[in-house]
Design a protein around this motif. Sequence first.
Motif, PDB file in Angstrom:
ATOM      1  N   GLU A  57       0.831  -1.205   0.000  1.00  0.00           N
ATOM      2  CA  GLU A  57       0.000   0.000   0.000  1.00  0.00           C
ATOM      3  C   GLU A  57       0.863   1.252   0.000  1.00  0.00           C
ATOM      4  OE1 GLU A  57      -2.975   0.138   3.030  1.00  0.00           O
ATOM      5  OE2 GLU A  57      -3.466  -1.969   2.801  1.00  0.00           O
ATOM      6  N   LYS A  58       0.320   2.309  -0.607  1.00  0.00           N
ATOM      7  CA  LYS A  58       0.958   3.620  -0.602  1.00  0.00           C
ATOM      8  C   LYS A  58      -0.119   4.644  -0.298  1.00  0.00           C
ATOM      9  CE  LYS A  58       2.881   2.931  -4.964  1.00  0.00           C
ATOM     10  NZ  LYS A  58       3.612   3.429  -6.128  1.00  0.00           N
ATOM     11  N   GLU A  59       0.241   5.681   0.429  1.00  0.00           N
ATOM     12  CA  GLU A  59      -0.730   6.739   0.684  1.00  0.00           C
ATOM     13  C   GLU A  59      -0.988   7.539  -0.590  1.00  0.00           C
ATOM     14  OE1 GLU A  59      -1.465  10.505   3.643  1.00  0.00           O
ATOM     15  OE2 GLU A  59      -0.161   8.876   4.278  1.00  0.00           O
ATOM     16  N   TYR A  60       0.091   7.916  -1.284  1.00  0.00           N
ATOM     17  CA  TYR A  60      -0.018   8.657  -2.542  1.00  0.00           C
ATOM     18  C   TYR A  60       0.691   7.883  -3.642  1.00  0.00           C
ATOM     19  CZ  TYR A  60      -1.464  12.771   0.120  1.00  0.00           C
ATOM     20  OH  TYR A  60      -2.124  13.648   0.929  1.00  0.00           O
ATOM     21  N   ILE A  61       0.060   7.834  -4.806  1.00  0.00           N
ATOM     22  CA  ILE A  61       0.740   7.290  -5.973  1.00  0.00           C
ATOM     23  C   ILE A  61       1.271   8.458  -6.796  1.00  0.00           C
ATOM     24  CG2 ILE A  61      -0.605   5.150  -6.045  1.00  0.00           C
ATOM     25  CD1 ILE A  61      -2.244   6.422  -8.328  1.00  0.00           C
ATOM     26  N   GLY A  62       2.281   8.226  -7.596  1.00  0.00           N
ATOM     27  CA  GLY A  62       2.821   9.271  -8.451  1.00  0.00           C
ATOM     28  C   GLY A  62       3.931  10.099  -7.827  1.00  0.00           C
ATOM     29  N   VAL A  63       4.389   9.727  -6.639  1.00  0.00           N
ATOM     30  CA  VAL A  63       5.458  10.487  -5.993  1.00  0.00           C
ATOM     31  C   VAL A  63       6.710  10.472  -6.870  1.00  0.00           C
ATOM     32  CG1 VAL A  63       7.020  10.578  -3.992  1.00  0.00           C
ATOM     33  CG2 VAL A  63       4.561  10.206  -3.660  1.00  0.00           C
ATOM     34  N   GLY A  64       7.068   9.308  -7.397  1.00  0.00           N
ATOM     35  CA  GLY A  64       8.245   9.211  -8.268  1.00  0.00           C
ATOM     36  C   GLY A  64       8.123  10.103  -9.494  1.00  0.00           C
ATOM     37  N   GLY A  65       6.960  10.134 -10.100  1.00  0.00           N
ATOM     38  CA  GLY A  65       6.733  10.994 -11.260  1.00  0.00           C
ATOM     39  C   GLY A  65       6.914  12.455 -10.921  1.00  0.00           C
ATOM     40  N   HIS A  66       6.424  12.866  -9.756  1.00  0.00           N
ATOM     41  CA  HIS A  66       6.600  14.252  -9.327  1.00  0.00           C
ATOM     42  C   HIS A  66       8.071  14.564  -9.054  1.00  0.00           C
ATOM     43  CE1 HIS A  66       2.494  15.764  -9.148  1.00  0.00           C
ATOM     44  NE2 HIS A  66       2.137  14.550  -8.765  1.00  0.00           N
ATOM     45  N   LEU A  67       8.805  13.602  -8.497  1.00  0.00           N
ATOM     46  CA  LEU A  67      10.236  13.822  -8.266  1.00  0.00           C
ATOM     47  C   LEU A  67      10.972  13.961  -9.598  1.00  0.00           C
ATOM     48  CD1 LEU A  67      10.861  11.354  -5.303  1.00  0.00           C
ATOM     49  CD2 LEU A  67      10.583  13.842  -5.186  1.00  0.00           C
ATOM     50  N   PHE A  68      10.602  13.137 -10.592  1.00  0.00           N
ATOM     51  CA  PHE A  68      11.209  13.275 -11.918  1.00  0.00           C
ATOM     52  C   PHE A  68      10.845  14.621 -12.554  1.00  0.00           C
ATOM     53  CE2 PHE A  68      11.419   8.409 -12.445  1.00  0.00           C
ATOM     54  CZ  PHE A  68      12.703   8.380 -11.945  1.00  0.00           C
ATOM     55  N   ALA A  69       9.636  15.115 -12.288  1.00  0.00           N
ATOM     56  CA  ALA A  69       9.241  16.430 -12.811  1.00  0.00           C
ATOM     57  C   ALA A  69      10.126  17.528 -12.220  1.00  0.00           C
ATOM     58  CB  ALA A  69       7.767  16.706 -12.511  1.00  0.00           C
ATOM     59  N   ILE A  70      10.486  17.387 -10.957  1.00  0.00           N
ATOM     60  CA  ILE A  70      11.409  18.349 -10.346  1.00  0.00           C
ATOM     61  C   ILE A  70      12.754  18.291 -11.065  1.00  0.00           C
ATOM     62  CG2 ILE A  70      12.712  18.917  -8.248  1.00  0.00           C
ATOM     63  CD1 ILE A  70      10.222  17.900  -6.658  1.00  0.00           C
ATOM     64  N   ALA A  71      13.246  17.085 -11.328  1.00  0.00           N
ATOM     65  CA  ALA A  71      14.527  16.930 -12.037  1.00  0.00           C
ATOM     66  C   ALA A  71      14.450  17.550 -13.430  1.00  0.00           C
ATOM     67  CB  ALA A  71      14.910  15.456 -12.131  1.00  0.00           C
ATOM     68  N   ALA A  72      13.356  17.319 -14.132  1.00  0.00           N
ATOM     69  CA  ALA A  72      13.193  17.858 -15.486  1.00  0.00           C
ATOM     70  C   ALA A  72      13.132  19.383 -15.453  1.00  0.00           C
ATOM     71  CB  ALA A  72      11.920  17.288 -16.122  1.00  0.00           C
ATOM     72  N   GLU A  73      12.367  19.929 -14.520  1.00  0.00           N
ATOM     73  CA  GLU A  73      12.249  21.381 -14.424  1.00  0.00           C
ATOM     74  C   GLU A  73      13.585  22.028 -14.049  1.00  0.00           C
ATOM     75  OE1 GLU A  73      10.064  23.616 -11.193  1.00  0.00           O
ATOM     76  OE2 GLU A  73       8.706  23.866 -12.890  1.00  0.00           O
ATOM     77  N   GLU A  74      14.312  21.425 -13.129  1.00  0.00           N
ATOM     78  CA  GLU A  74      15.618  21.961 -12.747  1.00  0.00           C
ATOM     79  C   GLU A  74      16.598  21.889 -13.917  1.00  0.00           C
ATOM     80  OE1 GLU A  74      16.735  23.526  -9.823  1.00  0.00           O
ATOM     81  OE2 GLU A  74      14.567  23.671  -9.571  1.00  0.00           O
ATOM     82  N   SER A  75      16.486  20.847 -14.730  1.00  0.00           N
ATOM     83  CA  SER A  75      17.337  20.723 -15.916  1.00  0.00           C
ATOM     84  C   SER A  75      17.076  21.873 -16.882  1.00  0.00           C
ATOM     85  CB  SER A  75      17.083  19.381 -16.609  1.00  0.00           C
ATOM     86  OG  SER A  75      17.786  19.311 -17.826  1.00  0.00           O
ATOM     87  N   ILE A  76      15.820  22.150 -17.128  1.00  0.00           N
ATOM     88  CA  ILE A  76      15.468  23.262 -18.024  1.00  0.00           C
ATOM     89  C   ILE A  76      15.951  24.582 -17.434  1.00  0.00           C
ATOM     90  CG2 ILE A  76      13.522  24.578 -18.978  1.00  0.00           C
ATOM     91  CD1 ILE A  76      12.074  21.805 -19.232  1.00  0.00           C
ATOM     92  N   LYS A  77      15.706  24.777 -16.144  1.00  0.00           N
ATOM     93  CA  LYS A  77      16.110  26.002 -15.457  1.00  0.00           C
ATOM     94  C   LYS A  77      17.622  26.234 -15.551  1.00  0.00           C
ATOM     95  CE  LYS A  77      16.405  27.239 -10.684  1.00  0.00           C
ATOM     96  NZ  LYS A  77      15.912  26.964  -9.349  1.00  0.00           N
ATOM     97  N   ASN A  78      18.389  25.153 -15.582  1.00  0.00           N
ATOM     98  CA  ASN A  78      19.847  25.253 -15.622  1.00  0.00           C
ATOM     99  C   ASN A  78      20.430  25.174 -17.033  1.00  0.00           C
ATOM    100  OD1 ASN A  78      21.090  25.395 -12.784  1.00  0.00           O
ATOM    101  ND2 ASN A  78      19.382  23.966 -12.568  1.00  0.00           N
TER     102      ASN A  78
END
Length: 137
Positions: A57-78
């Motif tokens: 069981e997980k409380e929230y699904i999609g946590v990994g996807g959101h973490l990858f979105a942070i990586a993608a956004e930081e990549s663009i920002k940099n």
Amino acid sequence: DWNKVPDDVEVHALKVKGSERIEGLIGLKKDPDMMAMYIHWGVAAPHNNKLQGVIGEKEYIGVGGHLFAIAAEESIKNGFDGYFYGYAANKELVDYYCNKMKYKAEYIGILHDYHIMWDETTAKNIIKEYNYERKGI
């Protein structure tokens, strides 16, 4: 141990709006040689990880996807156009990231046996799907 993360790695916390509880963490490092963000480490909180919390069981699904979105956004920002990469822990995770995820990684295997990378098109799709607000932006 997040206290031992190198100084050049920025740690980002994923939280639900209105809450201070951490749902996941990702450590990112700028890698100008690879023209990408390097994922030093990423992990969902135990209550969002079916292997660490209540079995299956997980409380929230999609946590990994959101973490990858942070990586993608930081990549663009940099200035890296969305490219980000990391090293999976084992061959099974390489297979999962490259073959079973909706937004698949590419196996690179250059710097590490389990070296994987996401390209700019995939990064933009991840950001679009895992839309989130950043505190302070």
